[in-house]
Design a protein around this motif. Structure first.
Motif, PDB file in Angstrom:
ATOM      1  N   LEU A 224     -49.262  -3.118   7.315  1.00  0.00           N
ATOM      2  CA  LEU A 224     -48.834  -2.260   8.407  1.00  0.00           C
ATOM      3  C   LEU A 224     -48.724  -0.811   7.948  1.00  0.00           C
ATOM      4  N   ASP A 225     -48.693   0.074   8.917  1.00  0.00           N
ATOM      5  CA  ASP A 225     -48.584   1.511   8.654  1.00  0.00           C
ATOM      6  C   ASP A 225     -47.345   1.816   7.813  1.00  0.00           C
ATOM      7  N   GLY A 226     -47.461   2.801   6.950  1.00  0.00           N
ATOM      8  CA  GLY A 226     -46.353   3.174   6.082  1.00  0.00           C
ATOM      9  C   GLY A 226     -45.125   3.656   6.825  1.00  0.00           C
ATOM     10  N   LYS A 227     -45.280   3.988   8.113  1.00  0.00           N
ATOM     11  CA  LYS A 227     -44.151   4.427   8.916  1.00  0.00           C
ATOM     12  C   LYS A 227     -43.408   3.262   9.578  1.00  0.00           C
ATOM     13  N   THR A 228     -43.899   2.045   9.343  1.00  0.00           N
ATOM     14  CA  THR A 228     -43.231   0.861   9.891  1.00  0.00           C
ATOM     15  C   THR A 228     -41.805   0.765   9.348  1.00  0.00           C
ATOM     16  N   PRO A 229     -40.831   0.395  10.174  1.00  0.00           N
ATOM     17  CA  PRO A 229     -39.456   0.250   9.665  1.00  0.00           C
ATOM     18  C   PRO A 229     -39.403  -0.685   8.460  1.00  0.00           C
ATOM     19  N   PRO A 230     -38.448  -0.482   7.572  1.00  0.00           N
ATOM     20  CA  PRO A 230     -38.319  -1.339   6.391  1.00  0.00           C
ATOM     21  C   PRO A 230     -38.122  -2.807   6.764  1.00  0.00           C
ATOM     22  N   LEU A 231     -38.534  -3.672   5.857  1.00  0.00           N
ATOM     23  CA  LEU A 231     -38.353  -5.118   6.013  1.00  0.00           C
ATOM     24  C   LEU A 231     -37.155  -5.541   5.175  1.00  0.00           C
ATOM     25  N   ILE A 232     -36.181  -6.164   5.815  1.00  0.00           N
ATOM     26  CA  ILE A 232     -35.006  -6.686   5.116  1.00  0.00           C
ATOM     27  C   ILE A 232     -35.101  -8.203   5.112  1.00  0.00           C
ATOM     28  N   ILE A 233     -35.101  -8.794   3.906  1.00  0.00           N
ATOM     29  CA  ILE A 233     -35.171 -10.243   3.751  1.00  0.00           C
ATOM     30  C   ILE A 233     -33.830 -10.719   3.210  1.00  0.00           C
ATOM     31  N   VAL A 234     -33.049 -11.370   4.061  1.00  0.00           N
ATOM     32  CA  VAL A 234     -31.698 -11.813   3.719  1.00  0.00           C
ATOM     33  C   VAL A 234     -31.734 -13.288   3.342  1.00  0.00           C
ATOM     34  N   GLU A 250     -46.125  -5.493  -6.943  1.00  0.00           N
ATOM     35  CA  GLU A 250     -47.589  -5.445  -7.045  1.00  0.00           C
ATOM     36  C   GLU A 250     -48.215  -4.715  -5.858  1.00  0.00           C
ATOM     37  N   LEU A 251     -47.656  -4.921  -4.658  1.00  0.00           N
ATOM     38  CA  LEU A 251     -48.194  -4.296  -3.452  1.00  0.00           C
ATOM     39  C   LEU A 251     -47.685  -2.867  -3.265  1.00  0.00           C
ATOM     40  N   GLY A 252     -46.795  -2.431  -4.129  1.00  0.00           N
ATOM     41  CA  GLY A 252     -46.302  -1.062  -4.062  1.00  0.00           C
ATOM     42  C   GLY A 252     -45.402  -0.774  -2.879  1.00  0.00           C
ATOM     43  N   ILE A 253     -44.678  -1.784  -2.427  1.00  0.00           N
ATOM     44  CA  ILE A 253     -43.816  -1.596  -1.249  1.00  0.00           C
ATOM     45  C   ILE A 253     -42.347  -1.829  -1.606  1.00  0.00           C
ATOM     46  N   GLN A 254     -42.020  -1.679  -2.886  1.00  0.00           N
ATOM     47  CA  GLN A 254     -40.646  -1.937  -3.318  1.00  0.00           C
ATOM     48  C   GLN A 254     -39.646  -0.970  -2.682  1.00  0.00           C
ATOM     49  N   ASN A 255     -40.116   0.180  -2.178  1.00  0.00           N
ATOM     50  CA  ASN A 255     -39.222   1.115  -1.504  1.00  0.00           C
ATOM     51  C   ASN A 255     -39.123   0.847  -0.006  1.00  0.00           C
ATOM     52  N   ARG A 256     -39.837  -0.176   0.478  1.00  0.00           N
ATOM     53  CA  ARG A 256     -39.844  -0.494   1.911  1.00  0.00           C
ATOM     54  C   ARG A 256     -39.335  -1.905   2.197  1.00  0.00           C
ATOM     55  N   VAL A 257     -39.160  -2.724   1.165  1.00  0.00           N
ATOM     56  CA  VAL A 257     -38.700  -4.101   1.330  1.00  0.00           C
ATOM     57  C   VAL A 257     -37.380  -4.269   0.581  1.00  0.00           C
ATOM     58  N   TYR A 258     -36.382  -4.798   1.261  1.00  0.00           N
ATOM     59  CA  TYR A 258     -35.041  -4.942   0.693  1.00  0.00           C
ATOM     60  C   TYR A 258     -34.656  -6.420   0.690  1.00  0.00           C
ATOM     61  N   THR A 259     -34.105  -6.863  -0.425  1.00  0.00           N
ATOM     62  CA  THR A 259     -33.647  -8.248  -0.551  1.00  0.00           C
ATOM     63  C   THR A 259     -32.183  -8.230  -1.006  1.00  0.00           C
ATOM     64  N   PRO A 260     -31.253  -8.060  -0.066  1.00  0.00           N
ATOM     65  CA  PRO A 260     -29.832  -7.934  -0.437  1.00  0.00           C
ATOM     66  C   PRO A 260     -29.183  -9.230  -0.889  1.00  0.00           C
ATOM     67  N   GLY A 261     -29.900 -10.366  -0.790  1.00  0.00           N
ATOM     68  CA  GLY A 261     -29.330 -11.642  -1.199  1.00  0.00           C
ATOM     69  C   GLY A 261     -28.536 -12.286  -0.090  1.00  0.00           C
ATOM     70  N   PHE A 262     -27.573 -13.119  -0.493  1.00  0.00           N
ATOM     71  CA  PHE A 262     -26.741 -13.825   0.482  1.00  0.00           C
ATOM     72  C   PHE A 262     -25.884 -12.830   1.261  1.00  0.00           C
ATOM     73  N   VAL A 263     -25.823 -13.014   2.583  1.00  0.00           N
ATOM     74  CA  VAL A 263     -24.981 -12.183   3.447  1.00  0.00           C
ATOM     75  C   VAL A 263     -24.024 -13.107   4.180  1.00  0.00           C
ATOM     76  N   ALA A 264     -22.755 -12.751   4.193  1.00  0.00           N
ATOM     77  CA  ALA A 264     -21.731 -13.580   4.835  1.00  0.00           C
ATOM     78  C   ALA A 264     -22.007 -13.723   6.327  1.00  0.00           C
ATOM     79  N   ASP A 265     -21.555 -14.853   6.878  1.00  0.00           N
ATOM     80  CA  ASP A 265     -21.778 -15.169   8.288  1.00  0.00           C
ATOM     81  C   ASP A 265     -21.281 -14.086   9.229  1.00  0.00           C
ATOM     82  N   ASP A 266     -20.188 -13.418   8.868  1.00  0.00           N
ATOM     83  CA  ASP A 266     -19.612 -12.461   9.813  1.00  0.00           C
ATOM     84  C   ASP A 266     -20.489 -11.232  10.017  1.00  0.00           C
ATOM     85  N   LEU A 267     -21.468 -11.010   9.125  1.00  0.00           N
ATOM     86  CA  LEU A 267     -22.367  -9.868   9.277  1.00  0.00           C
ATOM     87  C   LEU A 267     -23.711 -10.243   9.899  1.00  0.00           C
ATOM     88  N   LEU A 268     -24.006 -11.540   9.973  1.00  0.00           N
ATOM     89  CA  LEU A 268     -25.307 -11.947  10.499  1.00  0.00           C
ATOM     90  C   LEU A 268     -25.536 -11.531  11.947  1.00  0.00           C
TER      91      LEU A 268
END
Length: 381
Positions: A224-234, A250-268
Motif C-alpha cells: 500500500l501507499d506510504g501514506k497509508t495509516p500505520p498498522l497496529i498488530i495487538v 526486511e520489507l522496510g516498514i518497521q516505522n509503519r507497523v507496531y506490535t505492542p504485545g498483549f493489551v488488557a481487555d479494558d483498552l480493546l
C-alpha cells in the motif's frame, strides 16, 4: 443440576480465547434464571486466584501443571478423589478446552477448532503430537461435544466419523456491556495517550503465531501507499512469531507497523472503535472472537472467506482469500478509498454482533447439560 466446569485455561494473568470462553461461560451460567449449581476445577496454574465473579464457587485443583496433567488424562486412569472433589460431586463435567478426565459421570467437552490437525505446520511438534493422540480419545470419552461453529462441527464429524447427534454447535458470545462503539475521536485519544500508539491506524488483533496469517497481512500492507495509516498488530507472542519481526524489517516498514504485545481487555474497545478498519486474515478459525468484538464496537471489518469466519460475520464484513496477498491488499485499499462501502459495513456491524450473547451461549449449553444427563445419567458413555 450440579455442573463442574474446567477453568484451567482461565487461571492465568493474561487468558487467551479459550480462557476467556471458560470465564465468560461460567459467569453467564450463574446469571441464568435457572442457573445450575456450579463448581470449578483446574490443574495447577500460574495463579491461584479465580477469575472475577467466580470467587465464591467451590473449586478443586489437581496438583500437576498443564503438561503432566494432560499426559495423565491420556492414560485413562481416574483421578484420585483428593485431586478433584468437585469432579466427583457433580452431575455433569464440562471440559472447556477439549479434554476431560475419565470419571463415572457424563462429560461434555468443547472443541474450539482442529487447527493442529488441519494445519500441523503452524504448530510446535509437541503440541501436534499431543492433539493427534488426545483428540480421538477425548471425543470417544465424552458423552457430548460442543463446537463454537458449524464449520468446526463439520470438521469434527468428518475427521472422527462422529454420529451427528453427539456434536452440537453453540456459538460463543460477546460481552455487549464491554464491547460497544465508543466515539471515534475519544477512542483514538485514549489509544494515543495510554498505549503511546499513532492515530489514525489500521488494527489487527490475535496471538502472534503462523496460523493468524500475519506474514501475508504484512506483505499486503507493504504494497500500500506510504501514506497509508500505520498498522497496529495487538497480541501476545505465540509459537513461531520471530519471522514476523524479521519480515517487517526486511520489507522496510518497521516505522509503519507496531506490535505492542498483549493489551488488557479494558483498552480493546477503544482500539476497535478508533480503527480505520479491523483486519483478521486468519487461515483457519473455530470461531474468531476478535472479529465479533470488532463488529460489536462498530468497526469496519475485513476477514477471511474460509472456515467459520463467514458464519460469524454474515454480510457485515468484507471477505478476502487469506492465501492471496494481492486480494488482502486490495481489500484494504477498498476500505480506505470507498467511504460508502465502509459506511455500509459500519451500519451492519453492531446488528450482526447483537445476534451473539453469552446469555444465549450459557442457556444453550445448560440445555445440552440437561439433555446429556437425561440420556446418560451417571453411566460412563
Amino acid at each position: 443440576m450440579r455442573v463442574c466446569l474446567d477453568i484451567s485455561s482461565a487461571m492465568t494473568p493474561h487468558p487467551t480465547g479459550i480462557g476467556r470462553y471458560a470465564h465468560q461461560l461460567a459467569c453467564a451460567l450463574l446469571e441464568l434464571p435457572d442457573a445450575p449449581e456450579l463448581s470449578l476445577f483446574h490443574n495447577r496454574r500460574l495463579t491461584h486466584q479465580p477469575p472475577s465473579g467466580l470467587e465464591k464457587q467451590a473449586r478443586s485443583e489437581a496438583p500437576w501443571g498443564d503438561k503432566p496433567w494432560r499426559a495423565f488424562l491420556l492414560t485413562g486412569i481416574k483421578p484420585p478423589r483428593n485431586w478433584g472433589e468437585t469432579i466427583y460431586q457433580c452431575d455433569i463435567f464440562h471440559g472447556t478446552d477439549s479434554i476431560t478426565p475419565r470419571i463415572p459421570q457424563p462429560t461434555v467437552i468443547t472443541i474450539h477448532d482442529l487447527t493442529t490437525l488441519l494445519f500441523p505446520q503452524h504448530h510446535s511438534g509437541p503440541n501436534r503430537w499431543y492433539q493427534r493422540a488426545a483428540l480421538p480419545v477425548m471425543v470417544r470419552r465424552a458423552a457430548a461435544i460442543i463446537t463454537d461453529s458449524e464449520s468446526t462441527r463439520q470438521d469434527c464429524i468428518n475427521r472422527f466419523q462422529l454420529p451427528i447427534n453427539k456434536i452440537h454447535t453453540i456459538p460463543v458470545g460477546v460481552n455487549h456491556e464491554h464491547f460497544f462503539p465508543r466515539p471515534r475521536a475519544l477512542a483514538q485519544s485514549r489509544v494515543a495517550q495510554q498505549l503511546q500508539l499513532p492515530v489514525p491506524y489500521i488494527l489487527a488483533v490475535g496471538t502472534l503465531e503462523p496460523r493468524k496469517n500475519l506474514h501475508r497481512l504484512i506483505q499486503a500492507y507493504a504494497r500500500l501507499d506510504g501514506k497509508t495509516p500505520p498498522l497496529i498488530i495487538v497480541g501476545a507472542k505465540g509459537w513461531g512469531q520471530n519471522p514476523i519481526s524479521e519480515l517487517i524489517t526486511e520489507l522496510g516498514i518497521q516505522n509503519r507497523v507496531y506490535t505492542p504485545g498483549f493489551v488488557a481487555d479494558d483498552l480493546l474497545p477503544d482500539l476497535y472503535s478508533g480503527a480505520e478498519f479491523f483486519i483478521y486474515p486468519s487461515l483457519y478459525e473455530g470461531f474468531g472472537s476478535p472479529v465479533l468484538e470488532a463488529l460489536a464496537c462498530g468497526a469496519p471489518v475485513i476477514t477471511s472467506n474460509v472456515s467459520s469466519l463467514p458464519e460469524v460475520t454474515g454480510d457485515a464484513a468484507l471477505l478476502v482469500d487469506p492465501l492471496d496477498v494481492e486480494a488482502i491488499a486490495q481489500g484494504m485499499s477498498m476500505l480506505l478509498a470507498d467511504t460508502s462501502l465502509t459506511r455500509s459495513l459500519v451500519e451492519r456491524s453492531t446488528g450482526r454482533a447483537s445476534r451473539f450473547s453469552w446469555k444465549r451461549t450459557a442457556q444453550e449449553t445448560l440445555d445440552l447439560y440437561r439433555q446429556t444427563y437425561q440420556q446418560f445419567g451417571t453411566a460412563q458413555p
